[in-house]
Design a protein around this motif. Structure first.
Motif, PDB file in Angstrom:
ATOM      1  N   LEU A  57      -2.031   7.373   1.592  1.00 36.83           N
ATOM      2  CA  LEU A  57      -0.743   7.549   0.942  1.00 36.83           C
ATOM      3  C   LEU A  57      -0.652   8.941   0.301  1.00 36.83           C
ATOM      4  CD1 LEU A  57       1.308   5.031  -0.821  1.00 36.83           C
ATOM      5  CD2 LEU A  57       0.545   6.853  -2.320  1.00 36.83           C
ATOM      6  N   THR A  58       0.445   9.639   0.555  1.00 35.27           N
ATOM      7  CA  THR A  58       0.694  10.918  -0.115  1.00 35.27           C
ATOM      8  C   THR A  58       2.036  10.817  -0.835  1.00 35.27           C
ATOM      9  OG1 THR A  58       1.799  11.878   1.807  1.00 35.27           O
ATOM     10  CG2 THR A  58      -0.571  12.279   1.607  1.00 35.27           C
ATOM     11  N   MET A  59       2.144  11.557  -1.939  1.00 32.77           N
ATOM     12  CA  MET A  59       3.356  11.397  -2.745  1.00 32.77           C
ATOM     13  C   MET A  59       3.689  12.680  -3.484  1.00 32.77           C
ATOM     14  SD  MET A  59       3.956   8.693  -5.852  1.00 32.77           S
ATOM     15  CE  MET A  59       2.690   9.379  -6.905  1.00 32.77           C
ATOM     16  N   ASN A  60       4.974  13.005  -3.504  1.00 35.99           N
ATOM     17  CA  ASN A  60       5.464  14.051  -4.396  1.00 35.99           C
ATOM     18  C   ASN A  60       5.898  13.343  -5.682  1.00 35.99           C
ATOM     19  OD1 ASN A  60       7.083  15.836  -5.834  1.00 35.99           O
ATOM     20  ND2 ASN A  60       7.764  16.896  -3.999  1.00 35.99           N
ATOM     21  N   GLY A  61       4.979  13.272  -6.646  1.00 31.80           N
ATOM     22  CA  GLY A  61       5.173  12.453  -7.851  1.00 31.80           C
ATOM     23  C   GLY A  61       6.421  12.816  -8.627  1.00 31.80           C
ATOM     24  N   GLN A  62       6.672  14.126  -8.758  1.00 27.54           N
ATOM     25  CA  GLN A  62       7.824  14.534  -9.572  1.00 27.54           C
ATOM     26  C   GLN A  62       9.142  14.162  -8.909  1.00 27.54           C
ATOM     27  OE1 GLN A  62       7.306  18.594 -10.796  1.00 27.54           O
ATOM     28  NE2 GLN A  62       5.533  18.091 -12.044  1.00 27.54           N
TER      29      GLN A  62
END
Ligand code: ACO
Length: 321
Positions: free
Chosen positions: A209-214
């Motif tokens: 899983l990859t995520m652009n948290g902001q």
């Protein structure tokens, strides 16, 4: 015909990993995680699987509903971490609990999955096609997490929650809203197993899983209050009439921001994320079942369930308990 939740259940893995444990895996600290997210510990599966947790949560929900598994017409599992690509987790749960009359399938809407499942189940029950449904959210997020990426691995946990829904003349689900924006799919993704088609030799990223948290944060604080307000407006119910707002348990700061935007006191926003982390599709049904178990829900209480997740997806459900 209305649709009412008549039983809830949940299951969490036995092993609880606190923030200090994670600090032995990646460069992080209890202080950073608590301050930025509110999470203190999360349950991680050692022996448990997405299916086994779904089964335990379902058995409890059926018991509390006073219903036998063979009475279930529709069985939906919301998950992005099934134990097998095929068959669906729902078919495996069906076999284990003996819900042999049920139509069983999975729903993939990440953290909004349980709300999508409720939406589908209500539509079938209201139309008279099915009399009842078992809706489950079950996730083993730990198997799709990159345990070397501190920006994601501290956020998630494993678990399952379940609800039995039945057709009734009494008030139950008052309104539901769901939405999707596939244009933002890359903000939060997991590519899964590599394509081994001999015609396609393209290099693939490992399936974590990859995520652009902001980006996800901004999306959540903007979208959740809007869809909650839409659900309230659709049913002609004021926010002040709602006893509890159960929000997807991703981040304490997101929940606080939504409370502020809705002009509602934080006490109306129960949280278990400090103990469970973000369990994706399981987050809302686990919280609901824990509140039910603790006797916090009284007949006639108005509740809002709302969440957001990969897709991007979102949803809100206003119901009378
Ligand atoms: N420990 C210590 N430092 C960290 C950690 C960590 N675990 N993670 C990131 N950092 C660092 C970063 O490297 C960065 O350092 P730098 O300033 O030197 O570059 C710094 O902390 C700040 O990073 P930000 O990403 O700006 O931190 P932010 O305050 O935005 O918090 C978080 C990050 C918690 C991920 C937040 O953005 C968030 O909660 N976003 C929403 C995520 C979410 O809800 N996801 C679930 C979606 S549901 C689903 O469908 C799966």
């Amino acid at each position: 015909m209305n649709t009412k939740i008549i039983g809830t259940g949940y299951d969490l893995p036995a092993f609880a990993a606190d923030n200090d444990y994670l600090a032995t895996l990646v460069d992080t600290s209890d202080e950073w995680i608590v301050e930025r997210t509110g999470i203190r510990t999360r349950h991680l599966a050692k022996e448990e699987t997405t299916t086994s947790m779904a089964v335990r949560a379902s058995v409890q929900a059926l018991e509390r509903a006073g219903m036998k598994a063979e009475e279930i017409d529709l069985l939906i599992v919301a998950t992005i971490t099934g134990d097998t690509e095929t068959p669906s987790t729902s078919c495996r749960v069906q076999a284990e609990i003996g819900a042999h009359r049920a139509v069983a399938f999975d729903v993939n809407a990440a953290c909004s999955g349980f709300l999508y499942g409720m939406h589908i189940a209500e539509a079938f029950i209201r139309s008279g096609i099915y009399r009842n449904a078992l809706v489950i959210g079950s996730e083993t997020m730990s198997k799709i997490i990159d345990w070397t990426d501190r920006s994601t691995c501290v956020l998630f946990g494993d678990g399952a929650g379940a609800a039995v829904l039945a057709g009734t003349e009494e008030p139950g689900i008052l309104s539901q809203i769901v939405g999707s924006n596939g244009g933002k799919w890359e903000v939060l993704e997991c590519q899964g197993r590599p394509n081994e088609n001999p015609l396609n030799k393209e290099e693939r990223k490992p399936g974590y899983l990859t995520m652009n948290g902001q980006e996800v944060f901004k999306f959540a604080v903007k979208t959740v209050p809007v869809c909650v307000e839409e659900a309230l407006e659709k049913a002609g119910v004021a926010a002040d009439e709602v006893k509890y707002f159960l929000l997807h348990q991703a981040n304490k700061r997101i929940i606080q921001s939504v409370a502020k935007r809705l002009g509602q006191p934080e006490e109306k926003f129960p949280m278990n994320l400090d103990q469970c982390g973000n369990t994706s599709a399981a987050s809302l049904p686990i919280l609901l079942a824990q509140m039910d178990e603790q006797g916090l829900l009284q007949r006639g209480d108005k509740l809002v369930l709302s969440g957001f997740g990969a897709g991007l997806t979102w949803g809100a459900c206003l119901l009378e308990w």
